[in-house]
Design a protein around this motif. Sequence first.
Motif, PDB file in Angstrom:
ATOM      1  N   ASN A  82       0.871  -1.175   0.000  1.00 45.14           N
ATOM      2  CA  ASN A  82       0.000   0.000   0.000  1.00 45.14           C
ATOM      3  C   ASN A  82       0.904   1.220   0.000  1.00 45.14           C
ATOM      4  O   ASN A  82       1.363   1.668   1.051  1.00 45.14           O
ATOM      5  CB  ASN A  82      -0.921   0.008   1.222  1.00 45.14           C
ATOM      6  CG  ASN A  82      -1.759   1.268   1.307  1.00 45.14           C
ATOM      7  OD1 ASN A  82      -2.038   1.898   0.296  1.00 45.14           O
ATOM      8  ND2 ASN A  82      -2.161   1.637   2.520  1.00 45.14           N
ATOM      9  N   ALA A 109      -4.621  -4.037   3.721  1.00 44.07           N
ATOM     10  CA  ALA A 109      -4.444  -2.667   3.242  1.00 44.07           C
ATOM     11  C   ALA A 109      -4.046  -2.580   1.775  1.00 44.07           C
ATOM     12  O   ALA A 109      -3.973  -1.467   1.235  1.00 44.07           O
ATOM     13  CB  ALA A 109      -3.410  -1.936   4.102  1.00 44.07           C
ATOM     14  N   ASN A 112      -6.316  -0.514   0.006  1.00 45.61           N
ATOM     15  CA  ASN A 112      -6.203   0.948   0.115  1.00 45.61           C
ATOM     16  C   ASN A 112      -5.422   1.522  -1.066  1.00 45.61           C
ATOM     17  O   ASN A 112      -5.458   2.722  -1.318  1.00 45.61           O
ATOM     18  CB  ASN A 112      -5.444   1.350   1.389  1.00 45.61           C
ATOM     19  CG  ASN A 112      -6.073   0.898   2.689  1.00 45.61           C
ATOM     20  OD1 ASN A 112      -5.570   1.253   3.751  1.00 45.61           O
ATOM     21  ND2 ASN A 112      -7.112   0.096   2.675  1.00 45.61           N
ATOM     22  N   TRP A 129     -10.236   4.344   1.611  1.00 43.45           N
ATOM     23  CA  TRP A 129      -9.299   5.429   1.835  1.00 43.45           C
ATOM     24  C   TRP A 129      -8.736   5.954   0.503  1.00 43.45           C
ATOM     25  O   TRP A 129      -9.286   5.674  -0.557  1.00 43.45           O
ATOM     26  CB  TRP A 129      -8.199   4.994   2.813  1.00 43.45           C
ATOM     27  CG  TRP A 129      -8.724   4.726   4.192  1.00 43.45           C
ATOM     28  CD1 TRP A 129      -8.925   5.613   5.201  1.00 43.45           C
ATOM     29  CD2 TRP A 129      -9.155   3.451   4.709  1.00 43.45           C
ATOM     30  NE1 TRP A 129      -9.453   4.984   6.322  1.00 43.45           N
ATOM     31  CE2 TRP A 129      -9.603   3.663   6.041  1.00 43.45           C
ATOM     32  CE3 TRP A 129      -9.220   2.154   4.173  1.00 43.45           C
ATOM     33  CZ2 TRP A 129     -10.088   2.640   6.838  1.00 43.45           C
ATOM     34  CZ3 TRP A 129      -9.706   1.134   4.970  1.00 43.45           C
ATOM     35  CH2 TRP A 129     -10.130   1.385   6.292  1.00 43.45           C
ATOM     36  N   GLY A 157     -13.911   3.602   3.360  1.00 40.91           N
ATOM     37  CA  GLY A 157     -12.884   3.111   4.257  1.00 40.91           C
ATOM     38  C   GLY A 157     -13.002   3.656   5.667  1.00 40.91           C
ATOM     39  O   GLY A 157     -12.934   4.855   5.904  1.00 40.91           O
TER      40      GLY A 157
END
Length: 285
Positions: A82, A109, A112, A129, A157
């Motif tokens: 990420n 993640a 993300n 996110w 998120g």
Amino acid sequence: MNLPVASLILAILGLHAAAAPLKVLLVDGQNNHKWMETSPELKKILEENGLATVEVATAPAKGVDMFKPDFAAYQVVVSNYNGEPWPEATREAFEKYVSGGGGFVSVHAANNSFPQWKAYNEMIGVGGWGGRNEKSGPLLRLRDGKWTADTTAGSAGHHGQQHEFLMVTRAPEHPIMAGLPPKWMHGKDELYDHLRGPAQNVTVLASAFSDTATGGSGEDEPLLFALSYGKGRVFHTALGHGLEAIKDVGFATTLQRGTEWAATGKVTQKVPANFPTETAATPRP
């Protein structure tokens, strides 16, 4: 050579070929989570029982212009990444790899990552996110027993306090989930909520209720997914924040099964006898 002996030899050779370890590439190097702790554990999980041989491609801490893994040399790519956007050539190579039939596994993640990369978001289905919002795509909401697209405006998120939570199998007929119990406890972890994205060609494999008492959404949140992207298969797990979450038999089992499915379209592994129950998670040593 008589026919029965020849058939036996062919059967043995076939079994040997079927037992060959999967070739896995684990990508890491940038993450807002402790990838230096979690990547070795992910590698350990995937190499158990001869399931896979795992090589690691670690991106530089800053500047990824020269980050160009040879995706085509592997059956499946597992992302614990990420961070910065990959260079255009690497993105194009990855799209070609997955659309052409390569497997992909997104861990926690990794969903993300790359909010502006259209193809990547189609691969993972939903993410969080990075400025994602309703323009990124809908939420997936469980309504009348079916997962439906919710286009309500808002950011993507969120998670409440880390805690153990009850996972619910939603696609028991899928190879990844076949034989798993209808419900099982997952160890202390972040329970992602309000993930959103294109949400196409996606099967929600399992979910958990995000309780407002722990700062959650008050909704059943999808956490395990199976997707298709071109000829490729994608397993997306939103579980696995840190070592405590990853060193969990439920997490490890679904990761192993999801990785095998992404690579081959089949799952040959048996459900372990110590798989978590509805009332208790099972930590790994």
